[in-house]
Structures are given as structure tokens and as C-alpha cells.
Design an enzyme around this catalytic site. Structure first.
Site, PDB file in Angstrom:
ATOM      1  N   ARG A  89       0.842  -1.194   0.000  1.00  0.00           N
ATOM      2  CA  ARG A  89       0.000   0.000   0.000  1.00  0.00           C
ATOM      3  C   ARG A  89       0.880   1.248   0.000  1.00  0.00           C
ATOM      4  O   ARG A  89       1.957   1.262   0.610  1.00  0.00           O
ATOM      5  CB  ARG A  89      -0.887   0.033   1.247  1.00  0.00           C
ATOM      6  CG  ARG A  89      -2.095  -0.852   1.182  1.00  0.00           C
ATOM      7  CD  ARG A  89      -3.122  -0.347   0.165  1.00  0.00           C
ATOM      8  NE  ARG A  89      -4.293  -1.193   0.121  1.00  0.00           N
ATOM      9  CZ  ARG A  89      -4.504  -2.184  -0.755  1.00  0.00           C
ATOM     10  NH1 ARG A  89      -3.594  -2.466  -1.675  1.00  0.00           N
ATOM     11  NH2 ARG A  89      -5.628  -2.880  -0.737  1.00  0.00           N
ATOM     12  N   HIS A 100      -1.274   0.770  -9.614  1.00  0.00           N
ATOM     13  CA  HIS A 100      -1.941  -0.109  -8.636  1.00  0.00           C
ATOM     14  C   HIS A 100      -2.650  -1.270  -9.348  1.00  0.00           C
ATOM     15  O   HIS A 100      -3.840  -1.518  -9.142  1.00  0.00           O
ATOM     16  CB  HIS A 100      -2.932   0.700  -7.771  1.00  0.00           C
ATOM     17  CG  HIS A 100      -3.360  -0.051  -6.536  1.00  0.00           C
ATOM     18  ND1 HIS A 100      -3.675   0.569  -5.347  1.00  0.00           N
ATOM     19  CD2 HIS A 100      -3.526  -1.370  -6.294  1.00  0.00           C
ATOM     20  CE1 HIS A 100      -4.021  -0.326  -4.442  1.00  0.00           C
ATOM     21  NE2 HIS A 100      -3.935  -1.522  -4.999  1.00  0.00           N
TER      22      HIS A 100
HETATM   23  P1  NDP Z   1      -2.239 -11.572   4.257  1.00  0.00           P
HETATM   24  O1  NDP Z   1      -3.142 -11.061   5.330  1.00  0.00           O
HETATM   25  O2  NDP Z   1      -2.394 -12.976   3.815  1.00  0.00           O
HETATM   26  O3  NDP Z   1      -0.722 -11.381   4.716  1.00  0.00           O
HETATM   27  C1  NDP Z   1      -0.266 -10.282   5.408  1.00  0.00           C
HETATM   28  C2  NDP Z   1       1.138 -10.570   5.883  1.00  0.00           C
HETATM   29  O4  NDP Z   1       1.677  -9.370   6.455  1.00  0.00           O
HETATM   30  C3  NDP Z   1       1.218 -11.641   6.978  1.00  0.00           C
HETATM   31  O5  NDP Z   1       2.341 -12.455   6.764  1.00  0.00           O
HETATM   32  C4  NDP Z   1       1.404 -10.806   8.247  1.00  0.00           C
HETATM   33  O6  NDP Z   1       2.121 -11.458   9.282  1.00  0.00           O
HETATM   34  C5  NDP Z   1       2.244  -9.676   7.725  1.00  0.00           C
HETATM   35  N1  NDP Z   1       2.146  -8.515   8.615  1.00  0.00           N
HETATM   36  C6  NDP Z   1       1.067  -7.775   8.940  1.00  0.00           C
HETATM   37  N2  NDP Z   1       1.399  -6.805   9.814  1.00  0.00           N
HETATM   38  C7  NDP Z   1       2.720  -6.957  10.042  1.00  0.00           C
HETATM   39  C8  NDP Z   1       3.648  -6.272  10.874  1.00  0.00           C
HETATM   40  N3  NDP Z   1       3.271  -5.240  11.626  1.00  0.00           N
HETATM   41  N4  NDP Z   1       4.918  -6.695  10.877  1.00  0.00           N
HETATM   42  C9  NDP Z   1       5.319  -7.740  10.120  1.00  0.00           C
HETATM   43  N5  NDP Z   1       4.487  -8.434   9.315  1.00  0.00           N
HETATM   44  C10 NDP Z   1       3.207  -8.036   9.287  1.00  0.00           C
HETATM   45  O7  NDP Z   1      -2.410 -10.570   3.050  1.00  0.00           O
HETATM   46  P2  NDP Z   1      -2.162 -10.840   1.501  1.00  0.00           P
HETATM   47  O8  NDP Z   1      -0.852 -11.509   1.350  1.00  0.00           O
HETATM   48  O9  NDP Z   1      -3.339 -11.458   0.872  1.00  0.00           O
HETATM   49  O10 NDP Z   1      -2.097  -9.338   0.947  1.00  0.00           O
HETATM   50  C11 NDP Z   1      -1.120  -8.455   1.454  1.00  0.00           C
HETATM   51  C12 NDP Z   1      -1.394  -7.050   1.003  1.00  0.00           C
HETATM   52  O11 NDP Z   1      -1.073  -6.898  -0.369  1.00  0.00           O
HETATM   53  C13 NDP Z   1      -2.843  -6.582   1.092  1.00  0.00           C
HETATM   54  O12 NDP Z   1      -3.195  -6.206   2.392  1.00  0.00           O
HETATM   55  C14 NDP Z   1      -2.842  -5.409   0.143  1.00  0.00           C
HETATM   56  O13 NDP Z   1      -2.483  -4.239   0.851  1.00  0.00           O
HETATM   57  C15 NDP Z   1      -1.745  -5.755  -0.859  1.00  0.00           C
HETATM   58  N6  NDP Z   1      -2.299  -6.060  -2.170  1.00  0.00           N
HETATM   59  C16 NDP Z   1      -1.962  -5.215  -3.202  1.00  0.00           C
HETATM   60  C17 NDP Z   1      -2.416  -5.469  -4.457  1.00  0.00           C
HETATM   61  C18 NDP Z   1      -1.966  -4.627  -5.594  1.00  0.00           C
HETATM   62  O14 NDP Z   1      -2.505  -4.775  -6.700  1.00  0.00           O
HETATM   63  N7  NDP Z   1      -0.994  -3.763  -5.409  1.00  0.00           N
HETATM   64  C19 NDP Z   1      -3.317  -6.597  -4.735  1.00  0.00           C
HETATM   65  C20 NDP Z   1      -3.578  -7.425  -3.596  1.00  0.00           C
HETATM   66  C21 NDP Z   1      -3.082  -7.146  -2.364  1.00  0.00           C
HETATM   67  P3  NDP Z   1       1.554 -12.789   9.974  1.00  0.00           P
HETATM   68  O15 NDP Z   1       1.726 -13.863   8.934  1.00  0.00           O
HETATM   69  O16 NDP Z   1       2.453 -12.997  11.139  1.00  0.00           O
HETATM   70  O17 NDP Z   1       0.123 -12.515  10.318  1.00  0.00           O
HETATM   71  C1  OXD Z   2      -6.196  -5.441  -3.247  1.00  0.00           C
HETATM   72  C2  OXD Z   2      -5.728  -4.458  -4.213  1.00  0.00           C
HETATM   73  O1  OXD Z   2      -6.105  -5.200  -2.039  1.00  0.00           O
HETATM   74  O2  OXD Z   2      -6.049  -4.586  -5.412  1.00  0.00           O
HETATM   75  O3  OXD Z   2      -6.662  -6.518  -3.684  1.00  0.00           O
HETATM   76  O4  OXD Z   2      -5.011  -3.524  -3.837  1.00  0.00           O
END
Ligand code: NDP
Ligand code: OXD
Length: 313
Positions: free
Chosen positions: A228, A276
Site C-alpha cells: 500500500r 496499482h
Molecule cells: P495476508 O493477510 O495474507 O498477509 C499479510 C502478511 O503481512 C502476513 O504475513 C502478516 O504477518 C504480515 N504482517 C502484517 N502486519 C505486520 C507487521 N506489523 N509486521 C510484520 N508483518 C506483518 O495478506 P495478503 O498476502 O493477501 O495481501 C497483502 C497485502 O497486499 C494486502 O493487504 C494489500 O495491501 C496488498 N495487495 C496489493 C495489491 C496490488 O494490486 N498492489 C493486490 C492485492 C493485495 P503474519 O503472517 O504474522 O500474520
Molecule cells: C487489493 C488491491 O487489495 O487490489 O486486492 O489492492
């Protein structure tokens, strides 16, 4: 029959409506905000950047679905009703992200910005990039997207490290967690990939102090952010690129979206900008996933991929 409300801003709403109606047939009534004529008896809401307060005005709501993997857009609404929130986890979304991450890791390792320039100058110079195995790609956020990207990077021959909130283990990946693990993780990372959700803990995490801690051997560090925009400090990225702290950056997300035309990132010679769309939510792929969750829930099954409101993801 369930009543489903779509409240979508920022994505193309008509394509979602069409797909929901096509796949629902007579099973569900699907309406698109704001064309709801005072109706409030919806069972489910499927949203992307819904207007704040809208969901609180739906007394029969059973669950909310985010049309993307991230839920920061949804949780910013401080008047959310107390119903489960599910986010999208779908192979289509995941494989798109893997493609983006692997592509951009290669672009930085293979110094493609330099070869693009050389091509214009007709300069035949091989810069002898070090072997992929010697390049350590560190992934911040080892959730669904991070784990799948790690596999893709390993298959491409890179060495892979991961950083998560809680301790985790993944085959072939050197894992770190929490504040305590961050410094060592950064100190070993050449190409930093951010796939973190935007939460209070991750806001502004990609800043100059962090970039300074990245490894400079065998290549100067690069940043890939597809998490993000709120996680990055864009002035710090520019400073780091300009003083050589970062050799390059691939940015799919921005502090302000769309990226304003006057942003120097657009034309920076070391930056790849994408709008994005690292992993775009495509209704052709995702609506079936949401409808099957709704239908399973209606039959008494459990909702999957629920969001923890306290953690913010
Ligand atoms: P998940 O919820 O599956 O994974 C999130 C990961 O982040 C987990 O491993 C979590 O740790 C880790 N995390 C969260 N907070 C912290 C912290 N404070 N310190 C360290 N690690 C942390 O999400 P997804 O993988 O499905 O998606 C991740 C992000 O990707 C979404 O939230 C979105 O913002 C972004 N995204 C962007 C897109 C784009 O087109 N640019 C498309 C899709 C997603 P833990 O495993 O320990 O819980
Ligand atoms: C998502 C994105 O969160 O597209 O899926 O950013």
C-alpha cells in the site's frame, strides 16, 4: 434468495454488477449502490471503498466482502456494523501478484533501466550481473501473496528471506519476525519486496532509515512495493534513489492515487511506476469465489479469509 449490495468506488462498478447478476441468475437479488432506492434489507455487502456510514445503515447485514485482498479501504469506515468481514483470496489474484514480483525482481537484478538507456545509445556493454542465487530478495509480509511470491522467486533462482508479524516457517525461505527480526532481515536483503497490509504498525515503514539498513553486496538495494502507498514515504524514496542508497524502485502503490501528474516519480530514471495493478481484482475471476462463499454460508458453512479487525488485516 439473498439480497446483495455492491458498493464500489475506484473499480469499474458495472462490470461487477453484470458478473454478479449473470452468475446469480434467480438465486440472488443484486443491486448496485447508489441505485438502491431507499432499500436497506440487504443480507450481504460486497465493497471496494464504500461510502462511510453506508454499511451501518443496513440492519439485516450478515457479512461484508472486500472485493480485494486488502481491507484498509473498508476498515477506514469507523461506523462498521458488527458482522464478519471476509477478504478475497483467489488464485487469480495471487498469480498476478507473483508475476509482478518476479518480473520486477528480475528487472532490478538484470539492471534493465541501464540496458534500456544503452539501447537508445546503441551501446553494447554487458554489466555481468551476479548469479541470481547470490541475490537475496526479502519479502515483508509473508501472507498469501508473500508466500506465493516466495515460491516464484525461488523457482527463478533467487535466495529468499521473509518477514512476518508472528514467527513462521516456509521451506527454502529464511524467516524473521517482529521488531526483533527486522534489522537482521534488512541487513541481508538486496531486493526488498513489500506485501504488507496497511495498518497502524506498517504506516510509513518504508522510509530512509529502513532503506539505509539494506544490504549493498552483491548489488545495491532495490525496493518493490505492491502493498500500500501509505507504507512508503515518497520523499524518502526519492532521497534514497538520488543519493544511491537505493539503486532502483518499482512502485505499484502511492501515498496519493492516482499518482499526481506533477510527481517526480513518474519520470525518475530509476523508477518503474504502475497504476496499482500488480494484482487487479477482476470480476471475471472473483465473483464466483464470493458467491460460493455466500452460498456456503447460507447452507450453514463457515466464511473463509476473515479479517481480524484488531490487527487490521
Ligand atoms: P495476508 O493477510 O495474507 O498477509 C499479510 C502478511 O503481512 C502476513 O504475513 C502478516 O504477518 C504480515 N504482517 C502484517 N502486519 C505486520 C507487521 N506489523 N509486521 C510484520 N508483518 C506483518 O495478506 P495478503 O498476502 O493477501 O495481501 C497483502 C497485502 O497486499 C494486502 O493487504 C494489500 O495491501 C496488498 N495487495 C496489493 C495489491 C496490488 O494490486 N498492489 C493486490 C492485492 C493485495 P503474519 O503472517 O504474522 O500474520
Ligand atoms: C487489493 C488491491 O487489495 O487490489 O486486492 O489492492
Amino acid at each position: 434468495m439473498s439480497k446483495i449490495l455492491l458498493a464500489i468506488q475506484g473499480f469499474e462498478p458495472e462490470a461487477w454488477l453484470e458478473r454478479f447478476r449473470t452468475l446469480s441468475g434467480a438465486k440472488h437479488e443484486v443491486r448496485l449502490w447508489p441505485d438502491v432506492e431507499g432499500a436497506s434489507d440487504f443480507d450481504y455487502a460486497c465493497v471496494w471503498k464504500q461510502p462511510h456510514g453506508l454499511l451501518a445503515s443496513l440492519p439485516n447485514l450478515k457479512a461484508i466482502f472486500s472485493l480485494g485482498a486488502g481491507v484498509d479501504h473498508l476498515l477506514q469506515d469507523t461506523a462498521l456494523p458488527d458482522v464478519p468481514i471476509a477478504r478475497i483470496v483467489d488464485p487469480d489474484l495471487t498469480i498476478r501478484m507473483v508475476g509482478y514480483v518476479v518480473l520486477h525482481a528480475h528487472l532490478h537484478h538484470r539492471q534493465m533501466k541501464i540496458y534500456e538507456r544503452q539501447s537508445i545509445e546503441r551501446a553494447w556493454i554487458d554489466h555481468n550481473e551476479p548469479p541470481p542465487r547470490s541475490i537475496r530478495v526479502g519479502i515483508m509480509g509473508m501472507g498469501v501473496m508473500g508466500q506465493a511470491s516466495a515460491k516464484g522467486l525461488l523457482a527463478s533462482g533467487f535466495s529468499v528471506l521473509g518477514w512476518s508479524r508472528a514467527p513462521k516457517k516456509f521451506e527454502g525461505v529464511e524467516m524473521f519476525d517482529g521488531e526483533a527480526g527486522l534489522k537482521t532481515f534488512l541487513g541481508k536483503t538486496n531486493i526488498l519486496v513489500c506485501l504488507l497490509p496497511l495498518t497502524a504498525a506498517t504506516k510509513g515503514i518504508l522510509n530512509y532509515i529502513l532503506f539505509k539498513q539494506l544490504a549493498r553486496d552483491p548489488i545495491a538495494p532495490a525496493l518493490i512495493n505492491a502493498g500500500r502507498g501509505g507504507e512508503q514515504v515518497e520523499n524518502d524514496i526519492l532521497r534514497a534513489l538520488d543519493d544511491g542508497t537505493l539503486a532502483g524502485a518499482s512502485l505499484d502503490v502511492f501515498e496519493k492515487e492516482p499518482l499526481p501528474p506533477e510527481s517526480p516519480l513518474w519520470t525518475h530514471p530509476k523508477v518503474y511506476v504502475t497504476p496499482h495493478n500488480a494484482a487487479s481484482s477482476d470480476p471475471r475471476a472473483l465473483v464466483a469465489n464470493i458467491l460460493s462463499q455466500i452460498e456456503n454460508y447460507e447452507r450453514g458453512g463457515k466464511l473463509e479469509n476473515l479479517v481480524d479487525r484488531k490487527l487490521g488485516y
